[in-house]
Design a protein around this motif. Structure first.
Motif, PDB file in Angstrom:
ATOM      1  N   HIS A  84       0.815  -1.215   0.000  1.00  0.00           N
ATOM      2  CA  HIS A  84       0.000   0.000   0.000  1.00  0.00           C
ATOM      3  C   HIS A  84       0.848   1.264   0.000  1.00  0.00           C
ATOM      4  O   HIS A  84       0.370   2.338  -0.322  1.00  0.00           O
ATOM      5  N   THR A 132      -5.956   3.161   8.896  1.00  0.00           N
ATOM      6  CA  THR A 132      -6.783   2.664   7.802  1.00  0.00           C
ATOM      7  C   THR A 132      -6.241   3.143   6.470  1.00  0.00           C
ATOM      8  O   THR A 132      -5.509   4.132   6.393  1.00  0.00           O
ATOM      9  N   ASP A 134      -6.765   4.372   2.407  1.00  0.00           N
ATOM     10  CA  ASP A 134      -7.718   5.005   1.500  1.00  0.00           C
ATOM     11  C   ASP A 134      -7.903   4.102   0.280  1.00  0.00           C
ATOM     12  O   ASP A 134      -7.245   3.057   0.142  1.00  0.00           O
ATOM     13  N   ALA A 135      -8.798   4.497  -0.621  1.00  0.00           N
ATOM     14  CA  ALA A 135      -9.142   3.642  -1.765  1.00  0.00           C
ATOM     15  C   ALA A 135      -7.926   3.345  -2.642  1.00  0.00           C
ATOM     16  O   ALA A 135      -7.744   2.212  -3.115  1.00  0.00           O
ATOM     17  N   GLN A 137      -4.787   3.266  -1.740  1.00  0.00           N
ATOM     18  CA  GLN A 137      -3.897   2.340  -1.037  1.00  0.00           C
ATOM     19  C   GLN A 137      -4.435   0.913  -1.063  1.00  0.00           C
ATOM     20  O   GLN A 137      -3.664  -0.038  -1.195  1.00  0.00           O
ATOM     21  N   TRP A 138      -5.735   0.761  -0.941  1.00  0.00           N
ATOM     22  CA  TRP A 138      -6.340  -0.564  -1.073  1.00  0.00           C
ATOM     23  C   TRP A 138      -6.017  -1.168  -2.434  1.00  0.00           C
ATOM     24  O   TRP A 138      -5.657  -2.354  -2.525  1.00  0.00           O
TER      25      TRP A 138
END
Length: 307
Positions: A84, A132, A134-135, A137-138
């Protein structure tokens, strides 16, 4: 069904250096590797994991000889990833894979357990990045893991088993399921660690029942369900709580028998490796715990086998 038939269809039970408190290739408080192997044999196990690369011998002929002398075999090695964070993480992951998968495959192992980087340092407890993703990184994480799994299979013939982990970005049920939805089962399935999944309230049996095709490997451990809430409420780093929250079976949760039996019904060739996190433990303690844990597993279900 007879006990003999059940055992023939049961999961292969093993253990790992982690159950002897080994987290690093070298550490003055860790048990010497020769004694570790001797005690694994004495505790009655036939399968082990490689542990941190460099702890056990890295020459495949020496490793094979040392294992063979004790009637042991290797189930898997371990690689750490942080995809990520960016494209530069590929080389770091592949450099590990060349060493770990090359050694593991040379002595007959068919799996690589992949653990994601933690957002919090396991040495200092310092937050290194947000908790968490972010999109974007996902997407990077999923693409990197899938690429790694494909390369591991094509280059070394070993399968990637992804291990969700406390203090990592993949820990809760929602995070685990999201990773499964973003990845190809040909290249990424789960090393379901029963303790780490329960750490964030995950129901192991539900995950097995809902995604049976994605369960490729097991780590067996139990947690103290009450202390878990103290850890989460007070934001205690996992590294500081590991030796207390991961308790000797059968004093914690989840129960092993239903999990072993459910996974055995999926595929009896799946490994179930006891991996009780005990960093910094007195080196005289693990043998007794490992022996009793093995006795508990074989006493609570007929769907377990040694070889």
């Amino acid at each position: 069904m007879t006990t003999d038939n059940a055992a023939a269809r049961g999961l292969r039970i093993g253990t790992a250096p982690d159950s002897w408190g080994v987290w690093y290739p070298e550490h003055p408080r860790q048990i010497p590797w020769q004694r570790f192997l001797d005690e694994v044999e004495k505790a009655g196990y036939s399968w082990i994991e490689l542990g941190p690369y460099g702890y056990l011998p890295t020459d495949p002929h020496q490793l094979e000889d040392e294992l063979g002398a004790r009637g042991l075999k290797l189930s898997a090695g371990t690689v750490f990833t942080g995809f990520h964070k960016g494209d530069e993480q590929w080389q770091r992951a592949w450099d590990q894979a060349v060493q770990v998968a090359g050694l593991a495959a040379a002595v007959g192992a068919e799996h690589i357990v992949v653990i994601p980087d933690m957002w919090r340092s396991d040495l200092t407890g310092e937050a290194l990045e947000p908790r968490t993703l972010d999109a974007a990184q996902w997407d990077k994480l999923a693409a990197g893991q899938e690429r790694l799994g494909k390369a591991l299979l094509e280059e070394y013939g070993v399968r990637q088993q992804f291990h969700s982990h406390a203090d990592s970005h993949i820990g809760t049920r929602g995070e685990v399921v999201r990773l499964l939805e973003l990845t190809d089962p040909r290249y990424l399935n789960l090393c379901l660690d029963t303790g780490h999944y329960a750490y964030y309230g995950g129901d192991n049996l539900r995950l097995i029942q809902e995604h049976p095709e994605r369960i490729g490997y097991l780590h067996l451990k139990q947690i103290d369900p009450e202390y878990r809430f103290d850890v989460l409420k007070n934001d205690v780093p996992f590294a500081d709580s590991a030796s207390r929250i991961m308790v000797e079976p059968p004093s914690g949760i989840p129960d092993f028998a239903p999990i072993i039996e459910a996974v055995s019904a999926i595929d009896p060739e799946i490994f179930a490796i006891v991996e009780q996190d005990m960093p910094g433990v007195d080196i005289d303690l693990p043998l007794g715990i490992a022996t009793r844990t093995r006795q508990h597993i074989f006493g609570c279900t007929s769907f377990a086998r040694q070889h």
